[in-house]
Write an enzyme that holds these catalytic residues in place. Structure first.
Site, PDB file in Angstrom:
ATOM      1  N   GLU A   1      10.011   4.349  -8.961  1.00  0.00           N
ATOM      2  CA  GLU A   1       9.410   4.132 -10.290  1.00  0.00           C
ATOM      3  C   GLU A   1       8.152   3.267 -10.195  1.00  0.00           C
ATOM      4  OE1 GLU A   1      11.638   4.726 -13.368  1.00  0.00           O
ATOM      5  OE2 GLU A   1      13.233   5.564 -12.161  1.00  0.00           O
TER       6      GLU A   1
HETATM    7  C1  LIG Z   1      16.691   6.370  -3.716  1.00  0.00           C
HETATM    8  C2  LIG Z   1      15.456   6.934  -4.357  1.00  0.00           C
HETATM    9  C3  LIG Z   1      15.567   7.573  -5.582  1.00  0.00           C
HETATM   10  C4  LIG Z   1      14.447   8.178  -6.165  1.00  0.00           C
HETATM   11  N1  LIG Z   1      14.583   8.861  -7.360  1.00  0.00           N
HETATM   12  C5  LIG Z   1      13.524   9.601  -7.826  1.00  0.00           C
HETATM   13  C6  LIG Z   1      13.680  10.457  -8.960  1.00  0.00           C
HETATM   14  O1  LIG Z   1      14.753  10.531  -9.578  1.00  0.00           O
HETATM   15  N2  LIG Z   1      12.623  11.209  -9.345  1.00  0.00           N
HETATM   16  C7  LIG Z   1      11.420  11.172  -8.702  1.00  0.00           C
HETATM   17  O2  LIG Z   1      10.509  11.891  -9.100  1.00  0.00           O
HETATM   18  N3  LIG Z   1      11.245  10.349  -7.639  1.00  0.00           N
HETATM   19  C8  LIG Z   1      12.256   9.578  -7.181  1.00  0.00           C
HETATM   20  N4  LIG Z   1      12.098   8.760  -6.080  1.00  0.00           N
HETATM   21  C9  LIG Z   1      10.813   8.764  -5.394  1.00  0.00           C
HETATM   22  C10 LIG Z   1      10.026   7.464  -5.583  1.00  0.00           C
HETATM   23  O3  LIG Z   1       9.571   7.375  -6.892  1.00  0.00           O
HETATM   24  C11 LIG Z   1       8.905   7.481  -4.534  1.00  0.00           C
HETATM   25  O4  LIG Z   1       9.515   7.280  -3.273  1.00  0.00           O
HETATM   26  C12 LIG Z   1       7.870   6.406  -4.809  1.00  0.00           C
HETATM   27  O5  LIG Z   1       7.089   6.742  -5.937  1.00  0.00           O
HETATM   28  C13 LIG Z   1       6.919   6.197  -3.616  1.00  0.00           C
HETATM   29  O6  LIG Z   1       6.374   7.404  -3.189  1.00  0.00           O
HETATM   30  P1  LIG Z   1       6.468   7.838  -1.648  1.00  0.00           P
HETATM   31  O7  LIG Z   1       7.863   7.670  -1.203  1.00  0.00           O
HETATM   32  O8  LIG Z   1       5.829   9.144  -1.501  1.00  0.00           O
HETATM   33  O9  LIG Z   1       5.594   6.745  -0.886  1.00  0.00           O
HETATM   34  P2  LIG Z   1       4.018   6.778  -0.697  1.00  0.00           P
HETATM   35  O10 LIG Z   1       3.364   7.099  -1.993  1.00  0.00           O
HETATM   36  O11 LIG Z   1       3.687   7.615   0.486  1.00  0.00           O
HETATM   37  O12 LIG Z   1       3.722   5.262  -0.362  1.00  0.00           O
HETATM   38  C14 LIG Z   1       3.945   4.682   0.919  1.00  0.00           C
HETATM   39  C15 LIG Z   1       3.428   3.265   0.900  1.00  0.00           C
HETATM   40  O13 LIG Z   1       2.010   3.258   0.648  1.00  0.00           O
HETATM   41  C16 LIG Z   1       1.712   2.473  -0.485  1.00  0.00           C
HETATM   42  N5  LIG Z   1       0.616   3.053  -1.231  1.00  0.00           N
HETATM   43  C17 LIG Z   1       0.473   4.338  -1.671  1.00  0.00           C
HETATM   44  N6  LIG Z   1      -0.677   4.464  -2.339  1.00  0.00           N
HETATM   45  C18 LIG Z   1      -1.266   3.249  -2.352  1.00  0.00           C
HETATM   46  C19 LIG Z   1      -2.462   2.724  -2.890  1.00  0.00           C
HETATM   47  N7  LIG Z   1      -3.293   3.493  -3.597  1.00  0.00           N
HETATM   48  N8  LIG Z   1      -2.758   1.424  -2.692  1.00  0.00           N
HETATM   49  C20 LIG Z   1      -1.915   0.616  -2.000  1.00  0.00           C
HETATM   50  N9  LIG Z   1      -0.768   1.048  -1.464  1.00  0.00           N
HETATM   51  C21 LIG Z   1      -0.437   2.343  -1.645  1.00  0.00           C
HETATM   52  C22 LIG Z   1       2.993   2.481  -1.314  1.00  0.00           C
HETATM   53  O14 LIG Z   1       3.035   1.389  -2.195  1.00  0.00           O
HETATM   54  C23 LIG Z   1       4.050   2.427  -0.227  1.00  0.00           C
HETATM   55  O15 LIG Z   1       4.213   1.103   0.212  1.00  0.00           O
HETATM   56  C24 LIG Z   1      13.195   8.098  -5.515  1.00  0.00           C
HETATM   57  C25 LIG Z   1      13.081   7.414  -4.290  1.00  0.00           C
HETATM   58  C26 LIG Z   1      14.191   6.856  -3.711  1.00  0.00           C
HETATM   59  C27 LIG Z   1      14.036   6.165  -2.387  1.00  0.00           C
END
Ligand SMILES: Cc1cc2nc3c(=O)[nH]c(=O)nc-3n(C[C@H](O)[C@H](O)[C@H](O)COP(=O)(O)OP(=O)(O)OC[C@H]3O[C@@H](n4cnc5c(N)ncnc54)[C@H](O)[C@@H]3O)c2cc1C
Length: 406
Positions: A383
């Site tokens: 989130e």
């Molecule tokens: C247990 C669990 C339940 C979840 N449930 C849902 C759900 O119900 N529905 C849904 O849609 N999603 C869900 N998610 C997904 C979750 O919302 C995403 O994992 C989250 O938004 C981060 O995206 P990502 O994993 O692709 O990481 P990435 O976006 O790849 O980020 C990796 C790292 O890079 C950093 N980063 C990325 N962009 C930037 C920037 N511009 N500046 C600085 N730092 C940055 C991030 O902060 C993070 O530290 C869930 C995740 C988990 C682990």
């Protein structure tokens, strides 16, 4: 810039709950106490808790924020809702995630954006636990940057076919409907939100194994291969899917913040009781000042996180009453992000300190601090990851002219 002084003046905020709201909170408290041994058992067996839905449906607690017009809707105001989710959060982030996704990302999004037919069709069974809702935004290559998603839809014979993959979707394998966000085929703009029936041909969900925590929660990968939906399944105005998704995330952040306050409370309760009975160096460890330091910090963070939560809930309630007010929407968005950011970090810190106070016993999943430590870590990721929240909060202070991606 939202007029924060106008909307967030604490001296003008009233967090009193009415007698009726108090009854809802007592009902939640009773259900949570009864549910604890069930969740304990599933946690230690590392199994998804399939009792959550029927248990809370029987307790009539699956429609808290939904209008009474639909099914088991309780019509709780946002402060009551936040306090209810805080209470559920004490039981663990796995069970609280169930509520956040089903209610905040699911029900509240449908309630805000849905037409009357959709509200009757979706919310009525959802409040009774007959249909669980999930929210499918994240993809393998689109997380913090949802605008880069690649799931697409194409129009065929007056209907739509959706194709793509969604990842990390809570309740993905146990839901009846998923809110899915997709672009028109071949385009990177005009995203729309759809209500997808998970029993449709071409829809497949797979549980994600080997998670760091949340063993009792369903987290899944979704595969959509030309899944058919009708025009009646488009949620919100066509092409406005990003606004629908962002409003869902705002609801979700309030809910995550509430759950995290519950985690801090539970960690503090556990730490206080353990520190009162564990004896080392001839006295209970609660009398050692370095242990007291942990407890003092947890207690302070608890109050700060709860106040931020109540502030966000209060402003959100005002926005619910004035959904056309964009300044109020922006103020709510910031308040929810702030509460979520602070409470998520404070909950992980509290779990860490509680584990430390328990010493070796803190390292056992038999004890609640270890479970909170593993489970609440996710709140700094989902989130809106910490870094994304930090940027959002900075923009709240700097102004939108400092937006890095515009
Ligand atoms: C247990 C669990 C339940 C979840 N449930 C849902 C759900 O119900 N529905 C849904 O849609 N999603 C869900 N998610 C997904 C979750 O919302 C995403 O994992 C989250 O938004 C981060 O995206 P990502 O994993 O692709 O990481 P990435 O976006 O790849 O980020 C990796 C790292 O890079 C950093 N980063 C990325 N962009 C930037 C920037 N511009 N500046 C600085 N730092 C940055 C991030 O902060 C993070 O530290 C869930 C995740 C988990 C682990």
């Amino acid at each position: 810039m939202p007029k924060q002084d106008e909307f967030m003046n604490l001296s003008k905020m009233n967090f009193d709950v009415s007698e009726e709201q108090e009854m809802i909170l007592e009902q939640v408290d009773r259900a949570c106490k009864e549910f604890r041994p069930i969740e304990d058992r599933y946690y230690l067996e590392h199994k998804i808790n399939d009792q959550t839905r029927p248990f809370f449906a029987k307790a009539h607690l699956l429609g808290l924020p939904v209008s009474r017009r639909y099914g088991d809707g309780q019509g709780a105001d946002m402060v009551t809702y936040a306090l209810a989710i805080e209470r559920i959060g004490r039981e663990g982030t796995g069970v609280r995630t169930f509520f956040s996704v089903h209610m905040a990302l699911g029900q509240m999004t449908v309630q805000h954006w849905g037409n009357e037919e959709q509200k009757n069709r979706i919310l009525t069974p959802a409040t009774k636990g007959d249909a669980i809702l999930a929210f499918g935004l994240t993809e393998p290559n689109a997380g913090s940057d949802p605008a880069s998603l690649t799931t697409y839809f194409e129009e065929k014979g007056g209907k739509y076919q959706i194709t793509g993959q969604k990842m990390w979707i809570s309740l993905g394998s146990s839901s009846k409907y998923v809110l899915v966000f997709a672009y028109p085929k071949g385009r990177r703009e005009g995203m729309s939100g759809f209500i997808v029936d998970t029993e449709s041909p071409g829809f497949k969900a797979e549980l994600i194994p080997h998670k760091l925590g949340l063993p009792t929660a369903d987290t899944s990968t979704l595969y959509l291969d030309k899944v058919e939906v009708t025009k009646e399944d488009v949620l919100g105005p066509p092409g406005k899917g990003m606004s629908v998704a962002l409003s869902g995330l705002m609801n979700g952040r309030l809910s995550v913040a509430a759950g995290c306050v519950g985690v801090i409370q539970d960690c503090l309760d556990e730490a206080v009781s353990y520190a009162g009975v564990r004896v080392q160096h001839g006295k209970v460890i609660g009398k050692h000042q370095l242990v007291q330091r942990h407890i003092g910090l947890m207690a302070t963070n608890l109050e700060a996180a709860r106040l931020l939560l109540l502030q966000a809930a209060f402003v959100k309630q005002k926005y619910e009453e004035n959904p056309g007010n964009t300044e109020l929407r922006d103020a709510t968005d910031l308040a929810c992000a702030r509460a979520k950011y602070f409470a998520a970090n404070a909950s992980f810190d509290a779990a860490n300190r509680a584990v430390q106070i328990f010493g070796g016993n803190g390292y056992s999943l038999e004890n609640r601090p270890a479970r909170h430590f593993a489970d609440t870590r996710v709140t700094m990721i989902y989130e809106g990851a910490n870094e994304i929240m930090e940027q959002k909060l900075a923009l709240g202070a700097l102004g939108k002219g400092f937006e890095a991606y515009s």
